[in-house]
Design an enzyme around this catalytic site. Structure first.
Site, PDB file in Angstrom:
ATOM      1  N   GLU A 149       9.691  -2.229 -14.061  1.00  0.00           N
ATOM      2  CA  GLU A 149      10.718  -1.698 -13.162  1.00  0.00           C
ATOM      3  C   GLU A 149      11.445  -2.807 -12.431  1.00  0.00           C
ATOM      4  O   GLU A 149      12.665  -2.770 -12.261  1.00  0.00           O
ATOM      5  CB  GLU A 149      10.086  -0.730 -12.139  1.00  0.00           C
ATOM      6  N   GLU A 150      10.685  -3.821 -12.018  1.00  0.00           N
ATOM      7  CA  GLU A 150      11.281  -4.864 -11.168  1.00  0.00           C
ATOM      8  C   GLU A 150      12.295  -5.719 -11.922  1.00  0.00           C
ATOM      9  O   GLU A 150      13.015  -6.509 -11.316  1.00  0.00           O
ATOM     10  CB  GLU A 150      10.178  -5.751 -10.564  1.00  0.00           C
ATOM     11  N   HIS A 192       5.720   2.631 -10.704  1.00  0.00           N
ATOM     12  CA  HIS A 192       5.582   1.460 -11.580  1.00  0.00           C
ATOM     13  C   HIS A 192       4.466   0.574 -11.058  1.00  0.00           C
ATOM     14  O   HIS A 192       4.234   0.490  -9.855  1.00  0.00           O
ATOM     15  CB  HIS A 192       6.899   0.676 -11.658  1.00  0.00           C
ATOM     16  N   ASP A 229       4.139  -2.746 -12.165  1.00  0.00           N
ATOM     17  CA  ASP A 229       4.483  -4.173 -12.082  1.00  0.00           C
ATOM     18  C   ASP A 229       4.886  -4.492 -10.645  1.00  0.00           C
ATOM     19  O   ASP A 229       5.296  -3.604  -9.895  1.00  0.00           O
ATOM     20  CB  ASP A 229       5.603  -4.549 -13.066  1.00  0.00           C
ATOM     21  N   ASP A 259       4.864  -1.157  -2.906  1.00  0.00           N
ATOM     22  CA  ASP A 259       5.820  -1.151  -4.022  1.00  0.00           C
ATOM     23  C   ASP A 259       5.131  -1.641  -5.273  1.00  0.00           C
ATOM     24  O   ASP A 259       5.128  -2.829  -5.537  1.00  0.00           O
ATOM     25  CB  ASP A 259       7.013  -2.032  -3.642  1.00  0.00           C
ATOM     26  N   ASP A 319      10.412   9.810  -8.169  1.00  0.00           N
ATOM     27  CA  ASP A 319      10.143   8.390  -8.366  1.00  0.00           C
ATOM     28  C   ASP A 319      10.017   7.739  -6.985  1.00  0.00           C
ATOM     29  O   ASP A 319      10.281   8.368  -5.962  1.00  0.00           O
ATOM     30  CB  ASP A 319      11.326   7.788  -9.146  1.00  0.00           C
ATOM     31  N   HIS A 354       8.649  -6.517  -1.067  1.00  0.00           N
ATOM     32  CA  HIS A 354       9.153  -7.754  -1.693  1.00  0.00           C
ATOM     33  C   HIS A 354       9.025  -8.944  -0.749  1.00  0.00           C
ATOM     34  O   HIS A 354       9.562 -10.009  -1.009  1.00  0.00           O
ATOM     35  CB  HIS A 354      10.617  -7.623  -2.162  1.00  0.00           C
TER      36      HIS A 354
HETATM   37 ZN   LIG Z   1       9.457  -0.505  -6.672  1.00  0.00          ZN
END
Ligand SMILES: [Zn+2]
Length: 486
Positions: free
Chosen positions: A188-189, A119, A121, A154, A215, A459
């Site tokens: 996704e987030e 992903h 985003d 990520d 994934d 994150h």
């Molecule tokens: Zn992720």
């Protein structure tokens, strides 16, 4: 007579010890030929610069779909089409909202396709990031060792590495036998409903059954699992579900000058303590057994004695694992009280005191079983237990004795050499909760090494990836696509 008994006892003890030691001695890893293929020659500068450029697009997803900066998402997609023109020329493209689905048609129509996904985003950075980060989080700064910024791990590294791998294979005129889908999600987030969710609906509509999917997930972990020196590639074969409940203590409200013997807060406190002191039962079985069985084969002999003799030491192992938050999360549904509320006046007794508790569901549990467990455990008429929403089940557990799993593990071994590969359980969520509905098996793994101090970037602050690790990730994806699709 007594001496005879003692002799029998000593013989039995000797036999028991021999069994324990022999089992520990035989607890050895399978041997793999770790022939590292001649290192694939990549256009390293292009790949590194492209990851850096991708980070510079502020594709931040927001819990409210209205608040996305869709122009920025579109600019990112336009840039991808331009930068990877060969990929877009050879693969069929479809947009579902801002999520991109590419199809690389294979020659053999009888084979189920595979899907590689990531992903683009990212989560936001805190307002004071400039002061806390070593580099501007959206600069994509490249220094002598790292590529910096939000998404470096990520999951823009996943997206760009997959595209680099396909671009490389097209350069080499590779033709897949098995159709390969690529999907790059934009939400996704925040749960992936409009991205991966729509892609999955589309695939099911087209009667596509995916043989397996790959994934984001765990990484090639270095120095993160205690007692293990080799890097461990943890290929997650399931992800946990989630349930949030309210525990409500009830008592007479009123003025604080004449309290009754027990307040709503008192009842609630007792209930929460009981919940913390009595975790949801968990044990070493299924995925966690698969993980620790593999990993413990590489541990020092004293650990092998324990793990090779679960019939004897399982209770001890369970209690050791329960003491570590990361290990505990793999063996059971976790219990986390997160919010509290009661009276908002210093002299008013609340008639209701509310505790919010978040559970992350292990595949063996479901929302009903957890609510029943909590009710039975607390067993107090002054406590009400209610679900805040329906909750989500853990995903199904994918088989780790399949060709797909072997394709991933062998490809990663070919790049990184002597590593441990083991199945794992994802404690967070991923888009695979959607894709899994169209797939026989779903795997969640990023083929990039990750050390403990890089882990906190996910994150968090100072997200970054080593340039070399990123390049080896591309090499891994090349191997995965090649052997998965030929
Ligand atoms: Zn992720």
């Amino acid at each position: 007579m007594a001496r005879k008994l003692l002799n029998y006892f000593l013989i039995a003890l000797g036999l028991l010890l021999s069994v324990i030691l022999v089992r520990a001695y035989l607890h050895q890893p399978d041997s793999y030929e770790t022939k590292i293929e001649g290192r694939l020659v990549l256009d390293e500068t292009k790949a590194i610069e492209n990851l850096s450029k991708s980070i510079q697009f502020k594709t931040i997803s927001h819990p409210d779909y209205e608040k996305f900066d869709y122009d920025e998402f579109q600019r990112f997609l336009d840039w991808l089409e331009k930068e990877y023109s060969q990929v877009f020329k050879n693969l069929e493209k479809k947009y579902l909202g801002n999520t991109l689905l590419l199809k690389w048609q294979g020659d053999d129509f009888s084979l189920n396709p595979i899907l590689l996904t990531g992903h683009y985003d990212v989560v936001p950075v805190k307002a004071n990031a400039i002061n806390v980060w070593q580099e501007d989080p959206f600069s994509g700064k490249i220094d002598s060792e790292y590529i910096w910024g939000r998404g470096a791990l990520d999951d823009k590294s996943g997206v760009i590495a997959i595209l680099e791998a396909v671009d490389y294979l097209l350069d080499k005129s590779f033709k897949p036998q098995r159709t390969v889908y690529l999907s790059f999600g934009h939400d996704e987030e925040i749960g992936g409903r409009r991205g991966a969710g729509k892609v999955t609906e589309f695939l099911i509509d087209q009667d596509v059954e995916l043989e397996w999917t790959l994934d984001e997930g765990s990484f090639l972990l270095k120095d993160i699992i205690p007692g293990v020196n080799k890097p461990v590639a943890v290929i997650n074969v399931a992800e946990k579900g989630s349930l949030t409940i309210q525990v409500i203590g009830k008592a007479e409200g009123g003025h604080s000058s004449m309290p009754s013997s027990k307040s709503s807060i008192g009842y609630l406190s007792e209930a929460l303590l009981k919940l913390e002191d009595n975790p949801i039962p968990g044990r070493l079985e299924g995925i966690s057994l698969g993980l620790f069985d593999e990993v413990s084969k590489q541990m020092p002999f004293q650990y092998k004695i324990l793990f090779a003799n679960l019939w004897l030491f399982e209770p001890l192992i369970n209690s050791i694992l329960s003491d570590s938050p990361t290990m505990n999360a793999v063996i059971r549904t976790t219990t986390a009280p997160t919010m509290l509320s009661a009276s908002n006046r210093l002299n008013v007794l609340a008639s209701e005191a509310i505790g919010t508790v978040n559970f992350r569901l292990h595949p063996r549990d479901n929302p009903e079983s957890i609510v029943n467990y909590v009710k039975d455990l607390i067993g107090n008429k002054n406590i009400e237990v209610k679900k805040l929403s329906a909750g989500t089940l853990a995903s199904s557990v994918s088989d780790w004795n399949t060709d797909g799993y072997r394709v991933i593990s062998n490809s990663v071994r070919e790049v990184y050499g002597d590593i441990i590969v083991a199945p794992g359980l994802m404690v967070g969520g991923s888009d695979s909760k959607h894709y899994a509905k169209a797939a026989k098996n779903s795997y969640r793994f990023n083929p990039f090494p990750l050390s403990a101090n890089e882990l906190s970037g996910l994150h968090g602050v100072d997200e970054r990836i080593k340039k070399n690790d990123f390049l080896n990730g591309i090499r891994s994806y090349i191997g995965i696509i090649k052997s998965g699709a030929e």
